[in-house]
Write a protein that holds these residues in place. Structure first.
Motif, PDB file in Angstrom:
ATOM      1  N   LYS A  11      31.383  41.420  43.535  1.00 29.17           N
ATOM      2  CA  LYS A  11      32.150  40.574  42.956  1.00 29.17           C
ATOM      3  C   LYS A  11      33.032  41.109  41.854  1.00 29.17           C
ATOM      4  N   CYS A  12      32.906  42.343  41.455  1.00 27.69           N
ATOM      5  CA  CYS A  12      33.553  42.937  40.447  1.00 27.69           C
ATOM      6  C   CYS A  12      34.728  43.940  40.905  1.00 27.69           C
ATOM      7  N   ASP A  13      35.056  43.896  42.132  1.00 24.50           N
ATOM      8  CA  ASP A  13      35.995  44.637  42.911  1.00 24.50           C
ATOM      9  C   ASP A  13      37.288  43.890  43.078  1.00 24.50           C
ATOM     10  N   ILE A  14      38.463  44.149  42.504  1.00 25.65           N
ATOM     11  CA  ILE A  14      39.611  43.368  42.824  1.00 25.65           C
ATOM     12  C   ILE A  14      40.108  43.809  44.293  1.00 25.65           C
ATOM     13  N   GLU A  70      36.185  36.816  35.948  1.00 26.88           N
ATOM     14  CA  GLU A  70      36.971  37.371  34.738  1.00 26.88           C
ATOM     15  C   GLU A  70      37.627  38.670  35.006  1.00 26.88           C
ATOM     16  N   LEU A  71      38.081  38.737  36.391  1.00 32.18           N
ATOM     17  CA  LEU A  71      38.987  39.725  36.970  1.00 32.18           C
ATOM     18  C   LEU A  71      40.533  39.423  36.652  1.00 32.18           C
ATOM     19  N   LYS A  72      41.125  40.420  36.069  1.00 33.11           N
ATOM     20  CA  LYS A  72      42.351  40.259  36.241  1.00 33.11           C
ATOM     21  C   LYS A  72      43.250  40.488  37.231  1.00 33.11           C
ATOM     22  N   PRO A  73      44.100  39.435  38.037  1.00 32.48           N
ATOM     23  CA  PRO A  73      44.813  39.565  39.096  1.00 32.48           C
ATOM     24  C   PRO A  73      45.822  40.462  38.961  1.00 32.48           C
ATOM     25  N   PHE A 100      41.028  32.244  44.600  1.00 33.75           N
ATOM     26  CA  PHE A 100      41.799  32.989  43.328  1.00 33.75           C
ATOM     27  C   PHE A 100      41.121  32.278  42.285  1.00 33.75           C
ATOM     28  N   GLU A 101      40.954  30.992  41.976  1.00 32.53           N
ATOM     29  CA  GLU A 101      40.296  30.216  40.823  1.00 32.53           C
ATOM     30  C   GLU A 101      38.823  30.723  40.747  1.00 32.53           C
ATOM     31  N   GLU A 102      38.246  31.154  41.542  1.00 30.38           N
ATOM     32  CA  GLU A 102      36.667  31.983  41.653  1.00 30.38           C
ATOM     33  C   GLU A 102      36.638  33.088  41.120  1.00 30.38           C
ATOM     34  N   GLU A 139      27.871  45.559  29.053  1.00 27.52           N
ATOM     35  CA  GLU A 139      28.836  45.712  27.960  1.00 27.52           C
ATOM     36  C   GLU A 139      29.685  46.574  28.435  1.00 27.52           C
ATOM     37  N   GLY A 140      29.719  47.661  29.244  1.00 29.45           N
ATOM     38  CA  GLY A 140      30.635  48.600  29.636  1.00 29.45           C
ATOM     39  C   GLY A 140      31.866  47.937  30.220  1.00 29.45           C
ATOM     40  N   MET A 141      31.457  47.033  31.502  1.00 32.60           N
ATOM     41  CA  MET A 141      32.384  46.175  32.053  1.00 32.60           C
ATOM     42  C   MET A 141      33.138  45.307  30.960  1.00 32.60           C
ATOM     43  N   GLN A 142      32.563  44.673  29.986  1.00 27.79           N
ATOM     44  CA  GLN A 142      33.179  43.959  28.927  1.00 27.79           C
ATOM     45  C   GLN A 142      34.130  44.606  28.097  1.00 27.79           C
ATOM     46  N   VAL A 143      33.629  46.014  27.819  1.00 27.38           N
ATOM     47  CA  VAL A 143      34.868  47.013  27.258  1.00 27.38           C
ATOM     48  C   VAL A 143      36.134  47.236  27.974  1.00 27.38           C
ATOM     49  N   HIS A 144      35.689  47.548  29.058  1.00 32.68           N
ATOM     50  CA  HIS A 144      36.804  47.590  30.221  1.00 32.68           C
ATOM     51  C   HIS A 144      37.984  46.444  30.251  1.00 32.68           C
ATOM     52  N   GLY A 145      37.424  45.077  30.298  1.00 31.64           N
ATOM     53  CA  GLY A 145      38.175  44.095  30.298  1.00 31.64           C
ATOM     54  C   GLY A 145      38.986  44.115  28.806  1.00 31.64           C
TER      55      GLY A 145
END
Length: 603
Positions: free
Chosen positions: A421-424, A454-457, A447-449, A144-150
């Motif tokens: 997989k959560c690190d840009i 749900e990572l923002k480029p 890039f599509e992956e 949930e914290g990561m969702q809030v971050h998004g």
């Protein structure tokens, strides 16, 4: 009037004498009691108002009532007030989320946010996210914290200092301090509150050395430091029983009265901004004031000014060296391309019993990548695993970069598959690796992956995409992603992005389109773009167009040795041998000399 002036009893007498009481009169008397902090009377009058059948519609008063109930720990009554309000505003919602968070009621706080903010047309504020993040304090709430971050990124609050600090505390509380650290690095944060929370996060996990290393890095990099941060790291040093560091910090705060630290930050600030002369002047002034600089400050100054001889010379003096100063020397060697010296420095550190940290290993991997030594890189990889830093973000991205530049993209992919997989940063490192190897299909697939995760480029992501597509000859894809970064993600193109577009055009012999792009986009015409353009003009035999671009460089004062070489090649291509020789001679003597071609190109 009586209420606002603090004469609550007089206001009460007027209120009691009113034959009819509407919502305004009830709000006024309740507001008076609230402003006078007479909370029991606030609660009593609110109950009387509800019994009289008057609907509550003043969000200001309702917010005060909710706060009053909260101070009395009456959460159920606070919720009843909230439900009775017809027109709820974001302030009232924020207050209730904050009360639930303070009470540790995660589910209620999160449901309040979902039902009354996300599911409605209400736009969240800074306080919304700060309050919500404060209740996400355990690993099981990380998702949930990561969702809030998004959502924070979506609504544009990622640069807000209070929100950033709350994100750092959230990730740290959920035992994901690496994500917190990566967040601050990615944003280039100079917020002392956020860095203080970062250090506390490490300390709370018992990672005292990491906490102290982080402070020393902040100090070295010239980040903003305040008394709260210094007090925090002093406490960490005390808990860690690190007397040496504690004494040094105490001397900085008490004995030096911040003087040494302030001078060093000024020096680092000038160095960071490329003002080497000003940095040296500050250093000389520091010595004139009889303020001694520690080895770390001197390493930072000399190395960033390119004075590697002086940097190495400090090791031959009587100065005491520690992990930070040794890492500074290693980093300086790696930064300036002295890979062998950097790696030998690491060997000496290990022989002297120093345990490398993430900064040491990241710099060593950079040295290995510049030396394109896969064997050395694999030895360093083994050392990374041995020191337990294989999951660290900066080290991980350096590993991927090293393998890619050494030609071993397979090992880069293998490491990436086993990482978070959560690190840009890791995604960007792999994308850059595929771009360097010309793997356009794999590049776009990764890039599509990344988007599916749900990572923002960011700007680095698109630079890798544009670079790979440009070298692959895919002009349409270059334009597609160039427009996407602006239209969809709001990323303003830097000169590097524009250079990729120009490069794509000229590779496809679309010189007219390249000129129109430069003139029409408002892109800053820097030396990078013009060098790419002139070089391609030489290859295509377009001498006059290349000379026009060279003249533009001269007029703009963008000439250097590489520009002289390009211009000389153009004259040689046009069989103007005398002019070609003069340009090469000028490159050795007068860099301001360039014979202008009599043709305009870009105004």
């Amino acid at each position: 009037m009586y209420s606002k002036c603090g004469f609550v009893q007089d206001a009460r007498r007027v209120f009691d004498e009113m034959p009819e009481r509407d919502v305004i009169s009830w709000n006024t008397i309740i507001d008076g009691y609230f402003l006078s902090e007479m909370f029991p009377d606030v609660l009593q009058f609110f109950r009387c108002m509800l019994r009289s059948g008057v609907a509550l519609d003043d969000s200001f008063v309702a917010n005060g009532l909710v706060e009053a109930y909260g101070k009395c720990n009456f959460l159920r009554e606070s919720l009843e007030v909230f439900l009775d309000v017809e027109h709820k505003d974001i302030v009232l919602i924020n207050t209730l989320i904050g009360l639930f968070a303070k009470a540790g009621n995660f589910e209620e706080a999160f449901l309040m946010f979902l039902d009354n903010v996300l599911m409605s047309s209400m736009r969240p504020e800074r306080a919304t996210f700060v309050n919500l993040l404060s209740v996400i304090d355990r690993y099981e709430f990380l998702r949930e914290g990561m969702q809030v971050h998004g959502l924070i990124v979506k609504f544009g609050f990622e640069a807000d200092g209070a929100v950033e600090n709350s994100l750092v505390m959230m990730y740290s509380s959920c035992d994901h301090v690496d994500e917190a650290f990566a967040l601050l690095i990615q944003s280039g944060s100079k917020n002392p509150r956020s860095w203080t929370s970062m250090i506390k996060g490490y300390a709370n996990l018992g990672w005292h050395q990491e906490a102290i290393n982080t402070f020393l890095w902040i100090y070295w990099e010239g980040k903003m430091i305040d008394h709260v941060l210094l007090a925090c790291v002093l406490s960490v040093a005390a808990d860690y029983e690190c007397l040496q560091i504690g004494n040094q910090l105490h001397a900085t705060v008490i004995g030096g009265n911040w003087i040494q630290l302030s001078w060093t930050i000024m020096i680092s600030g000038y160095v960071h901004n490329g003002s080497s002369a000003e940095a040296l002047q500050f250093f000389y002034n520091m010595n004139r004031e009889a303020i001694s600089a520690d080895s770390t400050a001197l390493f930072s100054l000399y190395s960033n000014c390119g004075s590697l001889y002086e940097t190495a010379g400090l090791f031959r003096t009587g100065m005491r060296h520690d992990l930070v100063s040794c890492t500074a020397l290693l980093s300086s060697y790696a930064k300036h391309g002295y890979s062998e010296e950097a790696l030998l420095c690491l060997v000496r550190m290990l022989e002297d019993g120093f345990k490398p940290n993430q900064f040491t290993l990241a710099s060593a991997l950079t040295a290995a990548s510049k030396a394109t030594s896969t064997q050395t890189g694999k030895v360093l990889h083994a050392l990374v695993i041995k020191t337990g830093l294989d999951t660290n973000t900066s080290v991980g991205s350096a590993l991927i970069d090293m393998y890619s530049k050494c030609g071993d993209i397979g090992s880069a992919i293998s490491y990436f598959k086993g990482s978070s997989k959560c690190d840009i940063f890791l995604w960007n490192a792999l994308l850059t690796g595929h771009a360097q190897h010309g793997n356009v299909t794999e590049l776009l697939s990764i890039f599509e992956e990344m988007l599916n995760h749900e990572l923002k480029p960011d700007s680095i992501t698109f630079l890798a995409i544009l670079n790979g597509c440009s070298h692959g000859g895919f002009v349409d894809k270059v334009l597609h992603y160039y427009n996407m970064m602006q239209d969809k993600y709001g990323i303003r193109p830097e000169v590097e992005h524009c250079t990729c577009v120009v490069d794509a055009f000229v590779r496809a012999n679309l010189f007219k389109e390249a000129v129109n792009f430069i003139q029409g986009t408002g892109c800053k015409v820097g030396p990078e773009i013009l060098r790419v353009f002139i070089s391609s003009c030489t290859t295509a035999g377009l001498v006059q167009l290349g000379l026009a671009a060279a003249a533009r460089m001269a007029v703009s004062g963008l000439t250097n040795n590489s520009a002289h070489v390009l211009l000389s090649n153009l004259y040689a291509l046009d069989e103007k041998w005398i002019d070609a020789r003069r340009i090469r001679e000028a490159a050795q003597t007068d860099h301001s000399y360039i014979k202008e071609a009599g043709k305009s190109w870009i105004s």
